[in-house]
Design a protein around this motif. Sequence first.
Motif, PDB file in Angstrom:
ATOM      1  N   GLU A 209      -7.374 -12.252  -3.892  1.00  0.00           N
ATOM      2  CA  GLU A 209      -6.535 -13.079  -3.020  1.00  0.00           C
ATOM      3  C   GLU A 209      -5.754 -12.251  -2.011  1.00  0.00           C
ATOM      4  O   GLU A 209      -5.547 -12.652  -0.869  1.00  0.00           O
ATOM      5  CB  GLU A 209      -5.500 -13.826  -3.860  1.00  0.00           C
ATOM      6  CG  GLU A 209      -6.030 -15.017  -4.575  1.00  0.00           C
ATOM      7  CD  GLU A 209      -5.018 -15.462  -5.607  1.00  0.00           C
ATOM      8  OE1 GLU A 209      -5.432 -15.624  -6.750  1.00  0.00           O
ATOM      9  OE2 GLU A 209      -3.834 -15.596  -5.279  1.00  0.00           O
ATOM     10  N   ASN A 210      -5.305 -11.083  -2.465  1.00  0.00           N
ATOM     11  CA  ASN A 210      -4.479 -10.237  -1.599  1.00  0.00           C
ATOM     12  C   ASN A 210      -5.217  -9.811  -0.322  1.00  0.00           C
ATOM     13  O   ASN A 210      -4.598  -9.519   0.697  1.00  0.00           O
ATOM     14  CB  ASN A 210      -4.030  -9.005  -2.394  1.00  0.00           C
ATOM     15  CG  ASN A 210      -3.256  -8.022  -1.549  1.00  0.00           C
ATOM     16  OD1 ASN A 210      -3.799  -7.041  -1.062  1.00  0.00           O
ATOM     17  ND2 ASN A 210      -1.978  -8.300  -1.347  1.00  0.00           N
ATOM     18  N   GLN A 211      -6.548  -9.820  -0.374  1.00  0.00           N
ATOM     19  CA  GLN A 211      -7.323  -9.327   0.774  1.00  0.00           C
ATOM     20  C   GLN A 211      -7.171 -10.208   2.005  1.00  0.00           C
ATOM     21  O   GLN A 211      -7.370  -9.758   3.127  1.00  0.00           O
ATOM     22  CB  GLN A 211      -8.810  -9.194   0.411  1.00  0.00           C
ATOM     23  CG  GLN A 211      -9.077  -8.350  -0.827  1.00  0.00           C
ATOM     24  CD  GLN A 211      -8.361  -7.025  -0.791  1.00  0.00           C
ATOM     25  OE1 GLN A 211      -8.475  -6.295   0.192  1.00  0.00           O
ATOM     26  NE2 GLN A 211      -7.618  -6.703  -1.844  1.00  0.00           N
ATOM     27  N   CYS A 215       0.602 -12.704   4.978  1.00  0.00           N
ATOM     28  CA  CYS A 215       2.052 -12.879   5.062  1.00  0.00           C
ATOM     29  C   CYS A 215       2.786 -11.842   4.211  1.00  0.00           C
ATOM     30  O   CYS A 215       4.009 -11.917   4.077  1.00  0.00           O
ATOM     31  CB  CYS A 215       2.448 -14.291   4.624  1.00  0.00           C
ATOM     32  SG  CYS A 215       2.002 -15.531   5.848  1.00  0.00           S
ATOM     33  N   HIS A 216       2.039 -10.889   3.615  1.00  0.00           N
ATOM     34  CA  HIS A 216       2.737  -9.911   2.778  1.00  0.00           C
ATOM     35  C   HIS A 216       2.911  -8.521   3.396  1.00  0.00           C
ATOM     36  O   HIS A 216       3.875  -7.833   3.042  1.00  0.00           O
ATOM     37  CB  HIS A 216       2.034  -9.764   1.412  1.00  0.00           C
ATOM     38  CG  HIS A 216       0.929  -8.769   1.394  1.00  0.00           C
ATOM     39  ND1 HIS A 216      -0.327  -9.040   1.859  1.00  0.00           N
ATOM     40  CD2 HIS A 216       0.900  -7.461   1.003  1.00  0.00           C
ATOM     41  CE1 HIS A 216      -1.082  -7.971   1.736  1.00  0.00           C
ATOM     42  NE2 HIS A 216      -0.374  -7.002   1.235  1.00  0.00           N
ATOM     43  N   PRO A 217       2.040  -8.051   4.326  1.00  0.00           N
ATOM     44  CA  PRO A 217       2.144  -6.633   4.716  1.00  0.00           C
ATOM     45  C   PRO A 217       3.512  -6.246   5.272  1.00  0.00           C
ATOM     46  O   PRO A 217       4.090  -5.231   4.866  1.00  0.00           O
ATOM     47  CB  PRO A 217       1.054  -6.468   5.783  1.00  0.00           C
ATOM     48  CG  PRO A 217       0.093  -7.579   5.521  1.00  0.00           C
ATOM     49  CD  PRO A 217       0.910  -8.706   4.992  1.00  0.00           C
ATOM     50  N   ALA A 220       5.986  -6.581   1.925  1.00  0.00           N
ATOM     51  CA  ALA A 220       5.771  -5.703   0.766  1.00  0.00           C
ATOM     52  C   ALA A 220       5.611  -4.240   1.177  1.00  0.00           C
ATOM     53  O   ALA A 220       5.906  -3.343   0.388  1.00  0.00           O
ATOM     54  CB  ALA A 220       4.536  -6.171  -0.010  1.00  0.00           C
ATOM     55  N   HIS A 221       5.143  -3.996   2.387  1.00  0.00           N
ATOM     56  CA  HIS A 221       4.900  -2.608   2.800  1.00  0.00           C
ATOM     57  C   HIS A 221       5.982  -2.069   3.729  1.00  0.00           C
ATOM     58  O   HIS A 221       5.831  -1.001   4.300  1.00  0.00           O
ATOM     59  CB  HIS A 221       3.521  -2.499   3.479  1.00  0.00           C
ATOM     60  CG  HIS A 221       2.402  -2.936   2.581  1.00  0.00           C
ATOM     61  ND1 HIS A 221       2.209  -2.393   1.329  1.00  0.00           N
ATOM     62  CD2 HIS A 221       1.427  -3.861   2.743  1.00  0.00           C
ATOM     63  CE1 HIS A 221       1.167  -2.992   0.759  1.00  0.00           C
ATOM     64  NE2 HIS A 221       0.678  -3.887   1.588  1.00  0.00           N
ATOM     65  N   GLU A 222       7.077  -2.828   3.871  1.00  0.00           N
ATOM     66  CA  GLU A 222       8.109  -2.389   4.815  1.00  0.00           C
ATOM     67  C   GLU A 222       8.726  -1.051   4.400  1.00  0.00           C
ATOM     68  O   GLU A 222       8.938  -0.167   5.227  1.00  0.00           O
ATOM     69  CB  GLU A 222       9.209  -3.455   4.922  1.00  0.00           C
ATOM     70  CG  GLU A 222      10.191  -3.118   6.022  1.00  0.00           C
ATOM     71  CD  GLU A 222      11.382  -4.061   6.060  1.00  0.00           C
ATOM     72  OE1 GLU A 222      11.537  -4.853   5.116  1.00  0.00           O
ATOM     73  OE2 GLU A 222      12.146  -3.973   7.034  1.00  0.00           O
ATOM     74  N   ASP A 377       2.459  -0.432  -3.273  1.00  0.00           N
ATOM     75  CA  ASP A 377       3.307  -1.627  -3.062  1.00  0.00           C
ATOM     76  C   ASP A 377       2.605  -2.857  -3.623  1.00  0.00           C
ATOM     77  O   ASP A 377       3.214  -3.691  -4.297  1.00  0.00           O
ATOM     78  CB  ASP A 377       3.522  -1.877  -1.563  1.00  0.00           C
ATOM     79  CG  ASP A 377       4.348  -0.792  -0.898  1.00  0.00           C
ATOM     80  OD1 ASP A 377       5.216  -0.213  -1.560  1.00  0.00           O
ATOM     81  OD2 ASP A 377       4.109  -0.549   0.305  1.00  0.00           O
ATOM     82  N   ASP A 378       1.309  -2.971  -3.292  1.00  0.00           N
ATOM     83  CA  ASP A 378       0.538  -4.129  -3.771  1.00  0.00           C
ATOM     84  C   ASP A 378       0.467  -4.121  -5.289  1.00  0.00           C
ATOM     85  O   ASP A 378       0.631  -5.150  -5.937  1.00  0.00           O
ATOM     86  CB  ASP A 378      -0.875  -4.106  -3.185  1.00  0.00           C
ATOM     87  CG  ASP A 378      -0.859  -4.252  -1.682  1.00  0.00           C
ATOM     88  OD1 ASP A 378      -0.233  -5.197  -1.187  1.00  0.00           O
ATOM     89  OD2 ASP A 378      -1.472  -3.412  -0.994  1.00  0.00           O
ATOM     90  N   LEU A 379       0.213  -2.934  -5.851  1.00  0.00           N
ATOM     91  CA  LEU A 379       0.108  -2.823  -7.307  1.00  0.00           C
ATOM     92  C   LEU A 379       1.370  -3.372  -7.977  1.00  0.00           C
ATOM     93  O   LEU A 379       1.293  -4.128  -8.950  1.00  0.00           O
ATOM     94  CB  LEU A 379      -0.121  -1.349  -7.691  1.00  0.00           C
ATOM     95  CG  LEU A 379       0.016  -1.012  -9.164  1.00  0.00           C
ATOM     96  CD1 LEU A 379      -0.965  -1.808 -10.007  1.00  0.00           C
ATOM     97  CD2 LEU A 379      -0.209   0.486  -9.395  1.00  0.00           C
TER      98      LEU A 379
HETATM   99 FE   LIG Z   1      -0.975  -5.002   0.832  1.00  0.00          FE
END
Ligand SMILES: [Fe+2]
Length: 446
Positions: A209-211, A215-217, A220-222, A377-379
């Motif tokens: 799903e994350n692929q 709306c997360h980069p 979550a990666h900030e 971050d995703d993990l």
């Molecule tokens: Fe990500």
Amino acid sequence: MAGYAGNARSIAALVREAEVHRDVYVDPEIFELEMAHLFPNSWVYVGHASQLAKPGDFITANIGRQPVMASRHTDGSIHVFYNRCPHKGVKIASEPCGNAGKFFRCPYHAWSFRTDGSLLAIPLKKGYESTGFGDTQANEGLSRIKNVAIYRDFIFARLSGTGVSFEDYFGPSLSTIDNMVDRSPQGKLEVVAAPIRYMHTCNWKMLVENQTDTCHPMVAHESSAGTAVKVWKREQGDSTETPMAVQLYGPFMSPYEFYEQSGIRIWPNGHGHTGVANSIHSNYSDVDGYLEQMVAAYGETRAHEILGDIRHNTVYFPNVMVKGAVQILRNFIPVAVDRTLVESWVYRLVGAPDKLYERALMYNRFINAPTSIVGHDDLEMYERAQEGLKSNGNQWINLRRLYEPDEQPDVTAVINGTSERQMRNQFHAWAKFMTMGMDKHAEVAE
Ligand SMILES: [Fe+2]
Ligand code: FES
């Protein structure tokens, strides 16, 4: 909920129009049913033909719970078998890859098999004369998987004897593999090195799903990519060239509007991709000499067409993601309901400048690896979700972003790039392939 085995209706009920029940991520029974039904009913990636360059080369994999292997035979053909000796069931190969020489030899009693799987020899063969052995399945050697498709060197297999054909299953989604392969001036990819392999303590579907979760980069990666971009801005001084690494992680900080207009394309059977109009890979610097090679190979128009199609992430349902623009395939291999082995493969574009391979390898290390700038971050999000879903506060996961009540399943469409429709598309396919052939009398999601 419980009692899912053999009950297609209760499984289909886990997927609503824009919500899914938490059991799809946390219920061990559902996981076992995925292994027994979803994966055998689907076309699953086994490996790449370049990993089987010479006769006797083999690779091993799992489809669901079932160990399989692929080998290159002396006549050049590729065969896929169950990785199981027909005598007492011992696994023939235990390594991820290798070369068997002229034949496979079982380590238990030395039955041997040609590289096409046929039985070559049994020690003390006389003991089998007049026993009826010739009529047994064992006499045929390693059990072959009949439904195998090799598409532009990508090897897929479907364990189930009946189901959707390879062409119907993937349909127009194969255009992403085409684009990745066409980026080689020789129309060929090769695996040069082992993948990055790592275990995540979460359900495999969270990674899939994350692929297409755009709306997360920027959130979550900030703290990682965002900080790296800030440091580069502070340190760049008079430099006019952006280093390759900054080109790779910088676009993760693009705003919502960027992803909205990039678009998502969905296809039938749960496949889809982000980055239709453009993508986070669109603004990498040119590599000296590459365009000239491509024009020489394909002509001006076609070369620009290939290089202008810069897709972001393509999900091949159920568990593979391909990045054509940087030649990466990530395989999300289910191990347990809350454990997923990830293999991140990089392909070299045969005949293209080495710089492109260097960039793909750097992307894999910087973005995908758990030790990278971005991947950890995703993990953390997956692990927190796996924990949070134990809560009884709400049984349902919400996938309603940009839902339209007249949405049709199994269609091709281009939509707003922040839609969660590709996730809805995946779960429609999930219900379909989970219940396919399970209970002919029950109603299934259609
Ligand atoms: Fe990500
Ligand atoms: S188990 Fe393979 S030869 Fe006996």
